[in-house]
Design a protein around this motif. Sequence first.
Motif, PDB file in Angstrom:
ATOM      1  N   VAL A  95       0.829  -1.202   0.000  1.00 22.38           N
ATOM      2  CA  VAL A  95       0.000   0.000   0.000  1.00 22.38           C
ATOM      3  C   VAL A  95       0.868   1.258   0.000  1.00 22.38           C
ATOM      4  O   VAL A  95       0.509   2.283  -0.608  1.00 22.38           O
ATOM      5  CB  VAL A  95      -0.976  -0.005   1.196  1.00 22.38           C
ATOM      6  CG1 VAL A  95      -0.232   0.136   2.522  1.00 22.38           C
ATOM      7  CG2 VAL A  95      -2.014   1.091   1.053  1.00 22.38           C
ATOM      8  N   PHE A  96       2.023   1.208   0.670  1.00 23.09           N
ATOM      9  CA  PHE A  96       2.921   2.365   0.682  1.00 23.09           C
ATOM     10  C   PHE A  96       3.510   2.603  -0.708  1.00 23.09           C
ATOM     11  O   PHE A  96       3.586   3.755  -1.158  1.00 23.09           O
ATOM     12  CB  PHE A  96       4.045   2.150   1.695  1.00 23.09           C
ATOM     13  CG  PHE A  96       5.075   3.254   1.680  1.00 23.09           C
ATOM     14  CD1 PHE A  96       4.792   4.492   2.233  1.00 23.09           C
ATOM     15  CD2 PHE A  96       6.317   3.048   1.099  1.00 23.09           C
ATOM     16  CE1 PHE A  96       5.738   5.512   2.208  1.00 23.09           C
ATOM     17  CE2 PHE A  96       7.265   4.061   1.074  1.00 23.09           C
ATOM     18  CZ  PHE A  96       6.975   5.297   1.634  1.00 23.09           C
ATOM     19  N   PHE A  97       3.916   1.535  -1.391  1.00 14.58           N
ATOM     20  CA  PHE A  97       4.457   1.687  -2.738  1.00 14.58           C
ATOM     21  C   PHE A  97       3.411   2.293  -3.681  1.00 14.58           C
ATOM     22  O   PHE A  97       3.732   3.145  -4.516  1.00 14.58           O
ATOM     23  CB  PHE A  97       4.915   0.331  -3.283  1.00 14.58           C
ATOM     24  CG  PHE A  97       6.053  -0.295  -2.512  1.00 14.58           C
ATOM     25  CD1 PHE A  97       6.965   0.491  -1.830  1.00 14.58           C
ATOM     26  CD2 PHE A  97       6.205  -1.680  -2.473  1.00 14.58           C
ATOM     27  CE1 PHE A  97       8.014  -0.085  -1.115  1.00 14.58           C
ATOM     28  CE2 PHE A  97       7.246  -2.263  -1.771  1.00 14.58           C
ATOM     29  CZ  PHE A  97       8.151  -1.465  -1.088  1.00 14.58           C
ATOM     30  N   VAL A  98       2.167   1.850  -3.551  1.00 14.68           N
ATOM     31  CA  VAL A  98       1.094   2.367  -4.403  1.00 14.68           C
ATOM     32  C   VAL A  98       0.819   3.838  -4.099  1.00 14.68           C
ATOM     33  O   VAL A  98       0.708   4.665  -5.007  1.00 14.68           O
ATOM     34  CB  VAL A  98      -0.191   1.539  -4.220  1.00 14.68           C
ATOM     35  CG1 VAL A  98      -1.344   2.170  -4.997  1.00 14.68           C
ATOM     36  CG2 VAL A  98       0.025   0.105  -4.686  1.00 14.68           C
ATOM     37  N   LEU A  99       0.707   4.171  -2.816  1.00 10.24           N
ATOM     38  CA  LEU A  99       0.422   5.557  -2.433  1.00 10.24           C
ATOM     39  C   LEU A  99       1.508   6.504  -2.921  1.00 10.24           C
ATOM     40  O   LEU A  99       1.208   7.579  -3.469  1.00 10.24           O
ATOM     41  CB  LEU A  99       0.300   5.657  -0.905  1.00 10.24           C
ATOM     42  CG  LEU A  99      -0.982   5.108  -0.286  1.00 10.24           C
ATOM     43  CD1 LEU A  99      -0.852   5.081   1.239  1.00 10.24           C
ATOM     44  CD2 LEU A  99      -2.185   5.938  -0.694  1.00 10.24           C
ATOM     45  N   LEU A 100       2.755   6.118  -2.733  1.00  6.06           N
ATOM     46  CA  LEU A 100       3.864   6.978  -3.147  1.00  6.06           C
ATOM     47  C   LEU A 100       3.889   7.130  -4.662  1.00  6.06           C
ATOM     48  O   LEU A 100       4.035   8.249  -5.182  1.00  6.06           O
ATOM     49  CB  LEU A 100       5.181   6.394  -2.643  1.00  6.06           C
ATOM     50  CG  LEU A 100       6.439   7.238  -2.887  1.00  6.06           C
ATOM     51  CD1 LEU A 100       6.300   8.603  -2.247  1.00  6.06           C
ATOM     52  CD2 LEU A 100       7.671   6.522  -2.338  1.00  6.06           C
ATOM     53  N   SER A 101       3.707   6.036  -5.395  1.00  8.96           N
ATOM     54  CA  SER A 101       3.741   6.087  -6.854  1.00  8.96           C
ATOM     55  C   SER A 101       2.580   6.902  -7.410  1.00  8.96           C
ATOM     56  O   SER A 101       2.759   7.719  -8.319  1.00  8.96           O
ATOM     57  CB  SER A 101       3.696   4.666  -7.429  1.00  8.96           C
ATOM     58  OG  SER A 101       4.749   3.876  -6.937  1.00  8.96           O
ATOM     59  N   ALA A 102       1.386   6.678  -6.874  1.00 11.91           N
ATOM     60  CA  ALA A 102       0.208   7.405  -7.352  1.00 11.91           C
ATOM     61  C   ALA A 102       0.342   8.895  -7.074  1.00 11.91           C
ATOM     62  O   ALA A 102      -0.045   9.728  -7.904  1.00 11.91           O
ATOM     63  CB  ALA A 102      -1.052   6.852  -6.689  1.00 11.91           C
ATOM     64  N   THR A 103       0.885   9.240  -5.923  1.00 14.44           N
ATOM     65  CA  THR A 103       1.054  10.656  -5.583  1.00 14.44           C
ATOM     66  C   THR A 103       2.066  11.320  -6.504  1.00 14.44           C
ATOM     67  O   THR A 103       1.854  12.458  -6.956  1.00 14.44           O
ATOM     68  CB  THR A 103       1.494  10.800  -4.112  1.00 14.44           C
ATOM     69  OG1 THR A 103       0.512  10.199  -3.265  1.00 14.44           O
ATOM     70  CG2 THR A 103       1.645  12.260  -3.736  1.00 14.44           C
ATOM     71  N   ILE A 104       3.160  10.630  -6.804  1.00 17.36           N
ATOM     72  CA  ILE A 104       4.159  11.185  -7.727  1.00 17.36           C
ATOM     73  C   ILE A 104       3.561  11.370  -9.112  1.00 17.36           C
ATOM     74  O   ILE A 104       3.730  12.422  -9.748  1.00 17.36           O
ATOM     75  CB  ILE A 104       5.398  10.266  -7.790  1.00 17.36           C
ATOM     76  CG1 ILE A 104       6.121  10.266  -6.448  1.00 17.36           C
ATOM     77  CG2 ILE A 104       6.352  10.727  -8.901  1.00 17.36           C
ATOM     78  CD1 ILE A 104       7.261   9.255  -6.367  1.00 17.36           C
ATOM     79  N   GLY A 105       2.842  10.352  -9.605  1.00 18.72           N
ATOM     80  CA  GLY A 105       2.228  10.462 -10.923  1.00 18.72           C
ATOM     81  C   GLY A 105       1.205  11.582 -10.986  1.00 18.72           C
ATOM     82  O   GLY A 105       1.150  12.341 -11.971  1.00 18.72           O
TER      83      GLY A 105
END
Length: 243
Positions: A95-105
């Motif tokens: 979930v952390f990897f997804v949150l960080l990636s989605a926020t950057i995108g």
Amino acid sequence: MSQVTTEPGSKASRLLPILILILGFGAGVFFFRDYLSFEALRDNREALLAFRDSHYVAMVAAYMVIYVLIVAFSLPGATIATLTGGFLFGLFPGVFFVLLSATIGATIIFLAARFGFGSTLSARMDASSGLVRRISEGIHENELSMLFLIRLVPVVPFFVANLLPALVGVSLHRYVFTTFFGIMPGTAVYTWVGAGLGEVFARGETPNLSIIFEPAILGPILGLCALAALPILIKALRGQKGL
């Protein structure tokens, strides 16, 4: 009396990030649409797990880069990518990897839109009258509440939630903050579903992606929406401006 004019080259350079995102969307849909599907994940799950087990850091990096590109180019594969994060890395740290990636995108879209035409459009909205001006003022006066609302409400398209703040001149730090925490509930649900995909694959079934609309899941999310809207309601009851 001299007048300030905008050079054609300067205007074209400002629109270049928008053009890149549009071209990226077209290329991504054309070349990778068959790879951003549940079937592709199911058929390649063993290879993905094997690569993760032997090259964990490289898998995390590749996954996050791909997720960032999916969000930045608004490709139709974010849900599958979120499920994949849960499948490969579990609920946490997936979930952390997804949150960080989605926020950057999402931040890439925000910056591209703001650089391209956000400041100009924001100024025009501020100078306008009637409903458009009221919407713009309402967002500015209730920035955190409105930003959390458009992230939390499941019916607001992610692409719209990424673009709208840039077009009305929302500050970058508030955009990043509300994006990361605002998408957390929905992201956690889909990552959790992805973490259980091993059993789903074993049964030859497909995941229940409508789970987010079930009362036990949707109820708490709507509760967070109500909490985010509370400051707006209080302002309205006090007779202040706001949506």
